[in-house]
Structure formats: structure tokens, C-alpha cells
Design an enzyme around this catalytic site. Structure first.
Site, PDB file in Angstrom:
ATOM      1  CG  ASN A 156      11.058  -4.886  -2.939  1.00 30.53           C
ATOM      2  OD1 ASN A 156      10.039  -5.249  -3.540  1.00 30.53           O
ATOM      3  ND2 ASN A 156      11.818  -5.727  -2.251  1.00 30.53           N
ATOM      4  CG  ASP A 204     -13.915  -5.683  -8.337  1.00 33.65           C
ATOM      5  OD1 ASP A 204     -12.765  -5.816  -8.837  1.00 33.65           O
ATOM      6  OD2 ASP A 204     -14.578  -4.638  -8.446  1.00 33.65           O
ATOM      7  CG  HIS A 255       7.248  -7.687  -3.367  1.00 31.78           C
ATOM      8  ND1 HIS A 255       7.881  -6.625  -3.952  1.00 31.78           N
ATOM      9  CD2 HIS A 255       6.317  -8.099  -4.264  1.00 31.78           C
ATOM     10  CE1 HIS A 255       7.348  -6.395  -5.146  1.00 31.78           C
ATOM     11  NE2 HIS A 255       6.380  -7.269  -5.364  1.00 31.78           N
ATOM     12  CG  ASP A 256       8.143 -11.758   3.973  1.00 28.62           C
ATOM     13  OD1 ASP A 256       9.395 -11.771   3.965  1.00 28.62           O
ATOM     14  OD2 ASP A 256       7.471 -12.266   4.891  1.00 28.62           O
ATOM     15  CG  ASP A 267      -9.992  -2.806 -11.424  1.00 24.88           C
ATOM     16  OD1 ASP A 267     -10.477  -2.251 -12.434  1.00 24.88           O
ATOM     17  OD2 ASP A 267     -10.680  -3.391 -10.567  1.00 24.88           O
ATOM     18  CG  HIS A 317      -1.741  -6.682 -10.240  1.00 24.14           C
ATOM     19  ND1 HIS A 317      -0.839  -6.856 -11.263  1.00 24.14           N
ATOM     20  CD2 HIS A 317      -1.000  -6.691  -9.090  1.00 24.14           C
ATOM     21  CE1 HIS A 317       0.391  -6.966 -10.773  1.00 24.14           C
ATOM     22  NE2 HIS A 317       0.314  -6.888  -9.449  1.00 24.14           N
ATOM     23  CB  THR A 318      -8.810  -6.671  -8.284  1.00 23.71           C
ATOM     24  OG1 THR A 318     -10.068  -5.996  -8.240  1.00 23.71           O
ATOM     25  CG2 THR A 318      -8.539  -7.234  -6.899  1.00 23.71           C
ATOM     26  CB  VAL A 353      12.743 -12.522  -1.186  1.00 18.58           C
ATOM     27  CG1 VAL A 353      14.246 -12.412  -1.008  1.00 18.58           C
ATOM     28  CG2 VAL A 353      12.274 -11.697  -2.388  1.00 18.58           C
ATOM     29  NE  ARG A 366       4.331  -4.519  -5.747  1.00 21.26           N
ATOM     30  CZ  ARG A 366       5.284  -3.610  -5.954  1.00 21.26           C
ATOM     31  NH1 ARG A 366       5.349  -2.520  -5.216  1.00 21.26           N
ATOM     32  NH2 ARG A 366       6.177  -3.797  -6.912  1.00 21.26           N
ATOM     33  CB  SER A 394      13.692 -11.566   4.494  1.00 23.67           C
ATOM     34  OG  SER A 394      12.898 -11.859   3.356  1.00 23.67           O
ATOM     35  CG  ASP A 401      12.189 -14.929   5.426  1.00 23.14           C
ATOM     36  OD1 ASP A 401      11.680 -13.942   4.841  1.00 23.14           O
ATOM     37  OD2 ASP A 401      13.323 -15.366   5.149  1.00 23.14           O
TER      38      ASP A 401
HETATM   39  C1  HEM Z   1       2.458 -12.036 -11.660  1.00 17.03           C
HETATM   40  C2  HEM Z   1       3.533 -11.306 -11.460  1.00 17.03           C
HETATM   41  C3  HEM Z   1       3.485  -9.935 -10.891  1.00 17.03           C
HETATM   42  C4  HEM Z   1       4.114  -8.842 -11.389  1.00 17.03           C
HETATM   43  C5  HEM Z   1       5.006  -8.794 -12.622  1.00 17.03           C
HETATM   44  C6  HEM Z   1       3.761  -7.722 -10.554  1.00 17.03           C
HETATM   45  C7  HEM Z   1       4.226  -6.435 -10.733  1.00 17.03           C
HETATM   46  C8  HEM Z   1       3.731  -5.327 -10.073  1.00 17.03           C
HETATM   47  C9  HEM Z   1       4.114  -3.969 -10.358  1.00 17.03           C
HETATM   48  C10 HEM Z   1       5.139  -3.520 -11.392  1.00 17.03           C
HETATM   49  C11 HEM Z   1       3.393  -3.153  -9.547  1.00 17.03           C
HETATM   50  C12 HEM Z   1       3.451  -1.641  -9.468  1.00 17.03           C
HETATM   51  C13 HEM Z   1       4.594  -1.231  -8.550  1.00 17.03           C
HETATM   52  C14 HEM Z   1       4.965   0.229  -8.666  1.00 17.03           C
HETATM   53  O1  HEM Z   1       4.794   0.819  -9.719  1.00 17.03           O
HETATM   54  O2  HEM Z   1       5.460   0.794  -7.665  1.00 17.03           O
HETATM   55  C15 HEM Z   1       2.554  -4.009  -8.732  1.00 17.03           C
HETATM   56  C16 HEM Z   1       1.680  -3.568  -7.780  1.00 17.03           C
HETATM   57  C17 HEM Z   1       0.937  -4.401  -6.975  1.00 17.03           C
HETATM   58  N1  HEM Z   1       1.047  -5.777  -6.912  1.00 17.03           N
HETATM   59 FE1  HEM Z   1       1.944  -6.951  -8.253  1.00 17.03          FE
HETATM   60  N2  HEM Z   1       2.941  -8.157  -9.560  1.00 17.03           N
HETATM   61  C18 HEM Z   1       2.742  -9.494  -9.718  1.00 17.03           C
HETATM   62  C19 HEM Z   1       2.008 -10.321  -8.885  1.00 17.03           C
HETATM   63  C20 HEM Z   1       1.400  -9.903  -7.726  1.00 17.03           C
HETATM   64  C21 HEM Z   1       0.876 -10.780  -6.712  1.00 17.03           C
HETATM   65  C22 HEM Z   1       0.968 -12.291  -6.740  1.00 17.03           C
HETATM   66  C23 HEM Z   1       0.330  -9.983  -5.751  1.00 17.03           C
HETATM   67  C24 HEM Z   1      -0.323 -10.365  -4.458  1.00 17.03           C
HETATM   68  C25 HEM Z   1      -0.842 -11.545  -4.203  1.00 17.03           C
HETATM   69  C26 HEM Z   1       0.499  -8.616  -6.179  1.00 17.03           C
HETATM   70  C27 HEM Z   1       0.025  -7.515  -5.529  1.00 17.03           C
HETATM   71  C28 HEM Z   1       0.182  -6.216  -5.959  1.00 17.03           C
HETATM   72  C29 HEM Z   1      -0.549  -5.099  -5.412  1.00 17.03           C
HETATM   73  C30 HEM Z   1      -1.664  -5.192  -4.399  1.00 17.03           C
HETATM   74  C31 HEM Z   1      -0.058  -3.946  -6.034  1.00 17.03           C
HETATM   75  C32 HEM Z   1      -0.449  -2.491  -5.748  1.00 17.03           C
HETATM   76  C33 HEM Z   1       0.400  -2.000  -4.581  1.00 17.03           C
HETATM   77  C34 HEM Z   1       0.154  -0.564  -4.154  1.00 17.03           C
HETATM   78  O3  HEM Z   1      -0.728   0.117  -4.644  1.00 17.03           O
HETATM   79  O4  HEM Z   1       0.898  -0.140  -3.248  1.00 17.03           O
HETATM   80  N3  HEM Z   1       1.187  -8.606  -7.362  1.00 17.03           N
HETATM   81  N4  HEM Z   1       2.797  -5.336  -9.068  1.00 17.03           N
END
Ligand code: HEM
Ligand SMILES: *[C@@H]1O[C@H](CO)[C@@H](O)[C@H](O)[C@H]1NC(C)=O
Ligand SMILES: *[C@@H]1O[C@H](CO)[C@@H](O)[C@H](O)[C@H]1NC(C)=O
Length: 321
Positions: free
Chosen positions: A97, A249, A69-70, A241, A196-197, A73, A65, A79, A77
Site C-alpha cells: 500500500n 474491457d 485491499h480492504d 493494460d 488490471h484492465t 485484510v 483497488r 480497515s 471492514d
Molecule cells: C492477483 C493478485 C494481484 C496482484 C499480485 C496485484 C498487484 C498489483 C500491483 C503490484 C499493482 C501496481 C501498484 C503500484 O505500482 O503502485 C496493482 C494495481 C492495481 N490493482 Fe492489483 N493485484 C492483484 C489483484 C487485483 C485485484 C483482485 C483487483 C481488484 C479486483 C486489483 C485491482 C488493481 C487496480 C485497479 C490497480 C491499478 C490501481 C491504480 O492505478 O491506482 N488487483 N495491482
């Protein structure tokens, strides 16, 4: 006529080959970028990521993640790693963040190990890209060759982090436009959401969905409600997941098909719209998902990198030199 047509289309193919080559060259990233200048870099990052994930499985998700997020924005880079300074407020406290992004300490520790081997050669932005790949691998996902040569920004943007990182309350059309703004297609948006798997989300990010939405499996809603009350406990975690939170997966997509998406934005990908068919196809074919994911991560990693003499190679990922 047939001959002329053939001639014209092969000319087109020829031209588009050079156009493609020019586009690829213009990003100036390459998988061999550190082969001579810091041959140990990739090994150092891999073993540190492996140790961090062994100590805490969730860290793999957190590192993936960070790279996302890098990149969203002002490009990939580094940032996101900058602490606030007198002249700018960084990205760490922006809405998506604050109290949420994690793994900064793991990146700091990787950076010091890399610096000890090769002083001021390997950028923080590249460390994020490699750590994301190594995290996916450590959790059982696919390996891909990471393009390298990004340099680090000398500023960060609190306001762009708020504006450009998609929100969990987004509907399909906003998700599509947030990714399109970064040069990513709708299909790539769906593929990348498959990240989000792995990982966890805080109660505050999915509360409205589990109490108020109708396109959610009812037993899944009630078990989530038992862990996330209708008010309070905002930071309590649930897996994105629920089936296999620490395994990379295609289960995320099967969950969407059975209305078990955790975030509103997750379930938007399978809610009667144009992306349903891609979700079903990944649910049925995890190899297809993994293959597409590799390519989409390379594409995301290519968002507006600083190259050549732009930016700098930070010695400490938290501060500009
Ligand atoms: C499609 C739009 C997306 C939205 C709206 C979104 C939103 C979120 C939110 C709200 C969380 C939980 C954060 C928290 O409660 O602290 C999350 C977690 C996460 N997101 Fe996304 N996300 C998106 C796309 C992505 C993408 C593209 C990736 C990576 C390629 C990603 C990777 C992750 C990962 C791995 C987590 C778990 C992080 C952890 O357990 O520390 N997300 N995301
Ligand atoms: C970030 O979170 C902290 C702790 O919850 C809070 O005090 C602070 O106001 C938040 N920052 C912003 C910019 O929202
Ligand atoms: C659910 O919707 C109702 C009516 O709009 C609202 O009052 C309530 O705060 C919502 N609950 C959650 C947990 O979002």
C-alpha cells in the site's frame, strides 16, 4: 431403483437449497440495506465517483483497488482507510500500500457528503464497495447490485496487509493460495485479476519482469524498458493494460495471450498452467468476463463483513469514533 434414486437426489437438492439460503442469510448483507435509512446514499456516491473519474480517469482504478485491499485484510471492514494511531499501525504504510494506494481523499469527500445527508448511517466499508462498482461502470464496465450492510472495523492490521495481499512477484500457486485463504476459487482469482484492465503500476513492481523474463513479448519489453530504467525512477508509471488503460474491457486477457502482461503475477495466469484456458476464453469473450466479474466482485465483497452490532459506523473514515 430409478424412483428411489430420483427421490434421494431431489431430497439433496432440497437440503442444499436450505443450506445455501442459510449461508446467504448468515452474511446479513442486502442490496436494500439503506433504502429506508439513507435513500440518497447510492446516488451521492455515484455522482461523486463519476465526477472524480471525469477529473482523472485513473481514479476509477484506484478506487477499485482500495476495495480489494480492504477486503483482503480482515474482511471488507474499512480497515484500509484508518490512519495510524497510538495503539496500532494501520495498513496504509504496509508494503503493498505504501506510496501506492490512493483515492483516500475521494472517499473522505464522499463520506462527508453522505454524512451531511444521513448522520452515522452508511459505513466506510460500504462506501468502498459501492465506489468500486461505480468506478467500473464509469470506465465502461458492467453494473451489478452491491450487497450492503457492512460495518466498520475499530482496528487495522499492518502485518495482515503485508501477509495477505498478494505480491506482483507471486507465482501461480501463491496467487491461488492467497485467494483460497479468502474463500475465493482459482477461477475467481483469474476473473478478479481482470481488474488490471484499468490503472497503472510503478516501475519497481515490474522491473524484474521486463529486464529478466523470457515469456514477454520483445517489443513490449523494449518499450517498457524505455519508460522504466533498470535502476532508479521506481515510481514511474506504466499502464497495466497498455492497449486501453482507462477502459474496463477484456483486453487484459488478450494481452496475457500475447505475452504482454505487465506484472510477473499477471503473466502467471497464462504461462502453460491450469488457468490458461480461462484466460483464452475471456480474451475471446468479453461478455463472459464481465458477467463473471460481477459475481466475483460480489463474492469478494462478502469476505468476513462486520454486521449486526459488530464494529461501528465511523463518522470519519480515517479514525475510529
Ligand atoms: C492477483 C493478485 C494481484 C496482484 C499480485 C496485484 C498487484 C498489483 C500491483 C503490484 C499493482 C501496481 C501498484 C503500484 O505500482 O503502485 C496493482 C494495481 C492495481 N490493482 Fe492489483 N493485484 C492483484 C489483484 C487485483 C485485484 C483482485 C483487483 C481488484 C479486483 C486489483 C485491482 C488493481 C487496480 C485497479 C490497480 C491499478 C490501481 C491504480 O492505478 O491506482 N488487483 N495491482
Ligand atoms: C513508506 O514510504 C515512506 C516514503 O517513501 C518511507 O519513508 C517509509 O519508510 C515507508 N514506510 C514503511 C513502513 O515502509
Ligand atoms: C536480473 O537478473 C540478474 C541475475 O539474477 C540480476 O543481477 C539483476 O539485478 C536482475 N535485474 C533486474 C532489473 O531485476
Amino acid at each position: 431403483m430409478a424412483t428411489r434414486k430420483l427421490g434421494f437426489s431431489s431430497q439433496l437438492t432440497f437440503l442444499s437449497f436450505f443450506f445455501l439460503a442459510a449461508v446467504l442469510a448468515s452474511s446479513q448483507l442486502s442490496s436494500t440495506f439503506y433504502d429506508n435509512s439513507c435513500p440518497s446514499a447510492l446516488r451521492i456516491i455515484e455522482s461523486a465517483v463519476r465526477a472524480a473519474v471525469a477529473a482523472e480517469r485513473r481514479m476509477g482504478a484506484s478506487l477499485v483497488r482500495l476495495h480489494f485491499h480492504d477486503c483482503f485484510v480482515n474482511g471488507c471492514d474499512g480497515s484500509v482507510l484508518l490512519d495510524d494511531t497510538a495503539s496500532f499501525v494501520g495498513e496504509k504504510t504496509a508494503g503493498p500500500n505504501n506510496n501506492s494506494l490512493r483515492g483516500y481523499d475521494v472517499i473522505d469527500s464522499i463520506k462527508s457528503k453522505v454524512e451531511a445527508s444521513c448522520k452515522q448511517v452508511v459505513s466506510c466499508a460500504d462506501i468502498l464497495a459501492v465506489a468500486a462498482r461505480d468506478s467500473v461502470v464509469a470506465l465502461g464496465g458492467p453494473w451489478w447490485s452491491v450487497q450492503l450492510g457492512r460495518r466498520d472495523a475499530t482496528t487495522a492490521s499492518f502485518s495482515s496487509a503485508n501477509a495477505d495481499i498478494p505480491s506482483p512477484t507471486s507465482d501461480l500457486s501463491s496467487l491461488i493460495s492467497a485467494f483460497s485463504k479468502k474463500g475465493l476459487t482459482t477461477a475467481e482469482m483469474v476473473t478478479l485479476s481482470g481488474a488490471h484492465t484499468i490503472g497503472q503500476a510503478r516501475c519497481t513492481t515490474f522491473r524484474a519482469r521486463i529486464y529478466n523474463e523470457s515469456n514477454i513479448d520483445s517489443s513490449s519489453a523494449s518499450s517498457l524498458q524505455s519508460k522504466c530504467p533498470s535502476s532508479g525512477n521506481d515510481d514511474d508509471l506504466s499502464p497495466l493494460d497498455a492497449v486501453s488503460p482507462n477502459k474496463f474491457d477484456a483486453e487484459y486477457f488478450s494481452n496475457l495471450v500475447s505475452k504482454r502482461g505487465l506484472l510477473h503475477s499477471d503473466q502467471q495466469l497464462y504461462s502453460g498452467g491450469s488457468t490458461d484456458s480461462q484466460v483464452s476464453s475471456y480474451a475471446a469473450n468479453s461478455a463472459k468476463f464481465c458477467n463473471d466479474f460481477k459475481a466475483a466482485m460480489v463474492k469478494m465483497g462478502n469476505i468476513s463483513p462486520l454486521t449486526g452490532s459488530d464494529g461501528e459506523i465511523r463518522t470519519n473514515c480515517r479514525v475510529i469514533n
